[in-house]
Design an enzyme around this catalytic site. Structure first.
Site: not given
Ligand SMILES: NC(=O)c1ccc[n+]([C@@H]2O[C@H](COP(=O)([O-])OP(=O)(O)OC[C@H]3O[C@@H](n4cnc5c(N)ncnc54)[C@H](OP(=O)(O)O)[C@@H]3O)[C@@H](O)[C@H]2O)c1
Length: 266
Positions: A243, A83, A158, A136, A132-134, A71, A67
């Site tokens: 969450g 995949e 970002t 998770a 978010g674009a990390g 990641k 985590t």
């Protein structure tokens, strides 16, 4: 009881104290009758490569949950990737096989969509806003896209990462509309997929006052259980989805993935 035959599992993060997986997973392993224990390990960004490389040499290590903040750094350190780990560019679980090879997968997206299913929420035909674009958020975006929403808008600090994620999604799901943008208005479901909300002084990931009446606000943050975002959404009369439901959604998948070799090796 932990004995010399017990299989070792770990969760790596930095910081580690806030993780909730050890309690939940150890309960599940015990219910499954597995002779295995999951322990927390605080691993810095600087130490990650040598720690993961060392996993190959721990003979009784069955696997590791990965985590924040590791990641997206773990995929190149694995021997094989699923995949969906390749598509999202992230790994949240590594299985170590009997030869010491490390196999990476990402189950966050499955966990999130299963959590929605359990709450009776169907994203088919919905417009979804995702902050978010990390690791998770990317996994959530791919899993949501597979459920046939009308549109997914991605917002990220970002912005290039939001644009790049929207582009990767468009290639895999040509029938869904993807764009980058920061306004949750006009969406049926608004999801926080960032780490904002873990610290008390964090900014909100998006303005809940811009979420339209009747929409649902969902979180990936588990601690605190009611984040400032969820609290603000509740005060605005919006439906919320915490969450913890995402973790509950993916625990059994994680346990299956991590223990699949255990019968042969115990
Ligand atoms: N409930 C569950 O089962 C579950 C499962 C997995 C993860 N999570 C939670 O999901 C969160 C994200 O995890 P992750 O693995 O995706 O982490 P990650 O790969 O490090 O991504 C972090 C994301 O948060 C954004 N972010 C971080 N700090 C920010 C700030 N100060 N302002 C604006 N944006 C910020 C990042 O934006 P940039 O790209 O601009 O850096 C990125 O989009 C964590 O809190 C984790 O605990 C929960």
């Amino acid at each position: 009881m932990i004995t010399g035959r017990t299989k070792l599992l770990a969760i790596i993060a930095d910081p580690i104290a806030q993780v909730r997986t050890p309690q939940a997973m150890n309960t599940m392993l015990s219910e499954m009758g597995k002779d295995a224990v999951l322990v927390p390990a605080e691993v810095s960004r600087e130490g990650l490569t040598s720690v993961v490389s060392g996993f190959r040499n721990i003979g009784n290590l069955a696997g590791v949950v990965v985590t924040v903040p590791h990641k997206t750094a773990v995929p190149p350190l694995c021997d094989t990737l699923s995949e969906r780990a390749v598509a999202t560019g992230a790994v949240n679980v590594i299985r170590r096989d009997a030869q010491g090879k490390l196999h990476g997968d990402i189950l966050d997206g499955e966990g999130f969509t299963r959590g929605l299913d359990d709450a009776g929420i169907s994203v088919s035909g919905m417009s979804v806003f995702l902050a978010g674009a990390g690791g998770a958020a990317s996994a959530i975006a791919f899993a949501l896209a597979a459920r046939g929403p009308k549109k997914i808008t991605i917002s990220n600090r970002t912005q290039e990462k939001a644009l790049a994620l929207a582009e990767r999604l468009s290639q895999s799901f040509p029938n869904v509309e993807f764009c980058a943008g920061d306004d949750p208005n006009g969406h049926d479901l608004a999801v926080n997929g960032t780490s904002l909300g873990m610290a008390l002084d964090d900014a909100l990931p998006f303005d809940p006052a811009r979420v339209q009446p009747g929409a649902i606000v969902a979180e990936v943050i588990m601690q605190p259980e009611v984040t400032p975002l969820l609290e603000a959404a509740e005060q605005l009369g919006l439906a919320t989805h915490g969450g913890r439901k995402m973790l509950q959604g993916q625990l059994s998948e994680l346990a299956k993935f991590l223990t699949q070799d255990m019968e042969e090796t115990l």
